[in-house]
Design an enzyme around this catalytic site. Sequence first.
Site, PDB file in Angstrom:
ATOM      1  N   HIS A  64       0.965  -1.629   0.114  1.00 17.98           N
ATOM      2  CA  HIS A  64       0.103   0.023   0.025  1.00 17.98           C
ATOM      3  C   HIS A  64       1.284   1.217  -0.025  1.00 17.98           C
ATOM      4  O   HIS A  64       1.774   1.034   0.075  1.00 17.98           O
ATOM      5  CB  HIS A  64      -1.062   0.309   1.503  1.00 17.98           C
ATOM      6  CG  HIS A  64      -2.212   1.061   1.045  1.00 17.98           C
ATOM      7  ND1 HIS A  64      -1.984   2.070   1.225  1.00 17.98           N
ATOM      8  CD2 HIS A  64      -3.437   1.226   0.537  1.00 17.98           C
ATOM      9  CE1 HIS A  64      -2.908   2.784   1.469  1.00 17.98           C
ATOM     10  NE2 HIS A  64      -4.111   1.822   0.645  1.00 17.98           N
ATOM     11  N   ASP A 102      -7.895  -5.111  -0.631  1.00 17.09           N
ATOM     12  CA  ASP A 102      -7.899  -5.838  -1.366  1.00 17.09           C
ATOM     13  C   ASP A 102      -7.679  -7.417  -0.501  1.00 17.09           C
ATOM     14  O   ASP A 102      -8.644  -8.678  -1.822  1.00 17.09           O
ATOM     15  CB  ASP A 102      -7.641  -5.434  -2.419  1.00 17.09           C
ATOM     16  CG  ASP A 102      -8.814  -4.262  -3.365  1.00 17.09           C
ATOM     17  OD1 ASP A 102      -9.637  -4.460  -2.944  1.00 17.09           O
ATOM     18  OD2 ASP A 102      -7.393  -3.466  -3.479  1.00 17.09           O
TER      19      ASP A 102
HETATM   20  N1  CMC Z   1       4.407  -7.925  -4.543  1.00 17.37           N
HETATM   21  C1  CMC Z   1       5.473  -7.597  -4.939  1.00 17.37           C
HETATM   22  N2  CMC Z   1       6.296  -6.593  -4.493  1.00 17.37           N
HETATM   23  C2  CMC Z   1       5.868  -5.533  -5.037  1.00 17.37           C
HETATM   24  C3  CMC Z   1       4.505  -5.022  -4.305  1.00 17.37           C
HETATM   25  C4  CMC Z   1       3.896  -6.535  -4.654  1.00 17.37           C
HETATM   26  N3  CMC Z   1       1.502  -6.626  -4.694  1.00 17.37           N
HETATM   27  N4  CMC Z   1       4.140  -4.011  -4.070  1.00 17.37           N
HETATM   28  C5  CMC Z   1       5.594  -2.889  -4.021  1.00 17.37           C
HETATM   29  N5  CMC Z   1       6.187  -4.200  -4.453  1.00 17.37           N
HETATM   30  C6  CMC Z   1       7.486  -3.660  -4.101  1.00 17.37           C
HETATM   31  C7  CMC Z   1       8.225  -3.150  -5.550  1.00 17.37           C
HETATM   32  O1  CMC Z   1       8.284  -3.739  -6.960  1.00 17.37           O
HETATM   33  C8  CMC Z   1       9.256  -2.330  -5.016  1.00 17.37           C
HETATM   34  O2  CMC Z   1      10.909  -2.936  -4.815  1.00 17.37           O
HETATM   35  P1  CMC Z   1      12.031  -2.276  -5.352  1.00 17.37           P
HETATM   36  O3  CMC Z   1      12.347  -1.432  -3.719  1.00 17.37           O
HETATM   37  O4  CMC Z   1      12.570  -2.825  -5.065  1.00 17.37           O
HETATM   38  O5  CMC Z   1      11.733  -1.912  -6.334  1.00 17.37           O
HETATM   39  C9  CMC Z   1       9.328  -1.923  -3.671  1.00 17.37           C
HETATM   40  O6  CMC Z   1       8.216  -2.870  -3.609  1.00 17.37           O
HETATM   41  C10 CMC Z   1       7.761  -0.693  -3.617  1.00 17.37           C
HETATM   42  O7  CMC Z   1       6.952  -0.528  -4.752  1.00 17.37           O
HETATM   43  P2  CMC Z   1       6.223   0.536  -5.646  1.00 17.37           P
HETATM   44  O8  CMC Z   1       5.665   0.242  -6.017  1.00 17.37           O
HETATM   45  O9  CMC Z   1       7.002   1.783  -5.195  1.00 17.37           O
HETATM   46  O10 CMC Z   1       5.320   0.506  -3.601  1.00 17.37           O
HETATM   47  P3  CMC Z   1       4.002   1.645  -3.879  1.00 17.37           P
HETATM   48  O11 CMC Z   1       3.442   2.223  -2.919  1.00 17.37           O
HETATM   49  O12 CMC Z   1       3.876   2.957  -4.868  1.00 17.37           O
HETATM   50  O13 CMC Z   1       3.072   0.920  -4.560  1.00 17.37           O
HETATM   51  C11 CMC Z   1       0.659  -0.643  -4.519  1.00 17.37           C
HETATM   52  C12 CMC Z   1       1.649   0.763  -4.116  1.00 17.37           C
HETATM   53  C13 CMC Z   1      -0.418  -0.645  -3.646  1.00 17.37           C
HETATM   54  C14 CMC Z   1       0.620   0.055  -5.858  1.00 17.37           C
HETATM   55  C15 CMC Z   1       1.977  -1.999  -4.681  1.00 17.37           C
HETATM   56  O14 CMC Z   1       1.938  -2.085  -3.333  1.00 17.37           O
HETATM   57  C16 CMC Z   1       0.919  -3.098  -5.766  1.00 17.37           C
HETATM   58  O15 CMC Z   1       1.195  -2.611  -6.952  1.00 17.37           O
HETATM   59  N6  CMC Z   1       0.108  -3.828  -4.982  1.00 17.37           N
HETATM   60  C17 CMC Z   1      -0.487  -5.011  -5.492  1.00 17.37           C
HETATM   61  C18 CMC Z   1      -1.739  -4.367  -5.969  1.00 17.37           C
HETATM   62  C19 CMC Z   1      -2.681  -3.953  -5.194  1.00 17.37           C
HETATM   63  O16 CMC Z   1      -2.977  -4.363  -3.853  1.00 17.37           O
HETATM   64  N7  CMC Z   1      -4.055  -3.206  -4.986  1.00 17.37           N
HETATM   65  C20 CMC Z   1      -4.268  -2.341  -3.508  1.00 17.37           C
HETATM   66  C21 CMC Z   1      -4.037  -1.250  -3.163  1.00 17.37           C
HETATM   67  S1  CMC Z   1      -4.962  -1.308  -1.800  1.00 17.37           S
HETATM   68  C22 CMC Z   1      -6.595  -0.804  -2.468  1.00 17.37           C
HETATM   69  C23 CMC Z   1      -7.046   0.435  -3.763  1.00 17.37           C
HETATM   70  O17 CMC Z   1      -6.256   1.493  -3.264  1.00 17.37           O
HETATM   71  O18 CMC Z   1      -7.768   0.258  -3.707  1.00 17.37           O
END
Ligand code: CMC
Length: 341
Positions: A218, A276
């Site tokens: 998140h 989710d």
């Molecule tokens: N699985 C694997 N790796 C992940 C995931 C994941 N679900 N989420 C983040 N990472 C890794 C990412 O690859 C990165 O690694 P590194 O530092 O080596 O480059 C690190 O963690 C930070 O990731 P980020 O993309 O910068 O994190 P963020 O805060 O921008 O993204 C997120 C948040 C929700 C988009 C992401 O965690 C994600 O894609 N999760 C899966 C989709 C999901 O469950 N979304 C629902 C979010 S909550 C409800 C809503 O908003 O509706």
Amino acid sequence: LLQHGELPNKAELAVFTRSIMRHTMLNEWLLRFYRSFHHNAHPMAMVATIVASLAAFYHDSTNINNDRHREIFSHRMIAKLPTIAAASYKHALGQPFIYPRNDLDYCANVLNMLFSVPCEPYEVDPLHAKALDLLFILHADHEQNASTSTVRLAGSTGCNPYTAMSAGVSALWGPAHGGANEAVVDMLEKIGDVSHVPDFLARVKDKAGGVRLMGFGHRVYKNFDPRATIIREMCHQVLGKLGQSNNPLFELALRLEEIALKDDYFISRKLYPNVDFYSGIIYRALGIPREMFTVMFAIARTAGWVAHWSEMIADPTLKIARPRQLYTGPTQRDYVPVTKR
Ligand code: CMC
């Protein structure tokens, strides 16, 4: 509470409830729009379209600077979203649209419009309605998430608010946002069995295929999403009462969470289950099909969207939202005639 910042007193609640009930129907002409969609259109595409189309029906009565118009708009959105959502589902099934029933409460009405048919009686299970109510409350608002910010950004131009809401629906659809609930169940079904979890997590950690552990991580919560804890507990209760205590998908999700939370990849990146991760399992237990999961989220988040929009428009200091671009590309570019490119 979201709209006014305080819970209503008894009289205010009665007025509010009545207003929501009196706005649940859709204009009959609007219902005809559904006929233009292919039977396998994704319901989120239909919902976004129909919500935007409301602008064409209420354009003349939506003066955003009029407090009463703003209130009616908010009530219409909250009241009509379940009807729009259910019609999208019925369209895909080829079943007749079910009209809203104002003698039912909000969630029972949603379930009735989704699952009843004109040819036989249908009783809403109060446990199902209660579970949906809990999910709706948990999803109702979450400050500046992508879809709410989209609603604010679009709305800040002074556009017709139904079109701003439609922009919010579209933003919600993405798998990084509200579309994650659908993606989680997809993922769990593909994993299939606990014995495949290590392989799956290896692919996630490898990052080569862009596979993510859906329902994890998140932007704001870096030490657990409190909503996930509540929904996981609700899964135990709902599945138990439905006689599905050994639901294989739920068991797989629990094991996946347990294994991931012990893995350094997820620990070091502070990735925990989000709202989710478990919600789709409850939706599925209630008989709601996967492609409707994000639509359910949209029904709930409508309360947050309209509250944010109303607050923003009522603010006399409102200015158009205009993110600043920091350009880092090439500077001077010479024009080359097309014949020489
Ligand atoms: N699985 C694997 N790796 C992940 C995931 C994941 N679900 N989420 C983040 N990472 C890794 C990412 O690859 C990165 O690694 P590194 O530092 O080596 O480059 C690190 O963690 C930070 O990731 P980020 O993309 O910068 O994190 P963020 O805060 O921008 O993204 C997120 C948040 C929700 C988009 C992401 O965690 C994600 O894609 N999760 C899966 C989709 C999901 O469950 N979304 C629902 C979010 S909550 C409800 C809503 O908003 O509706």
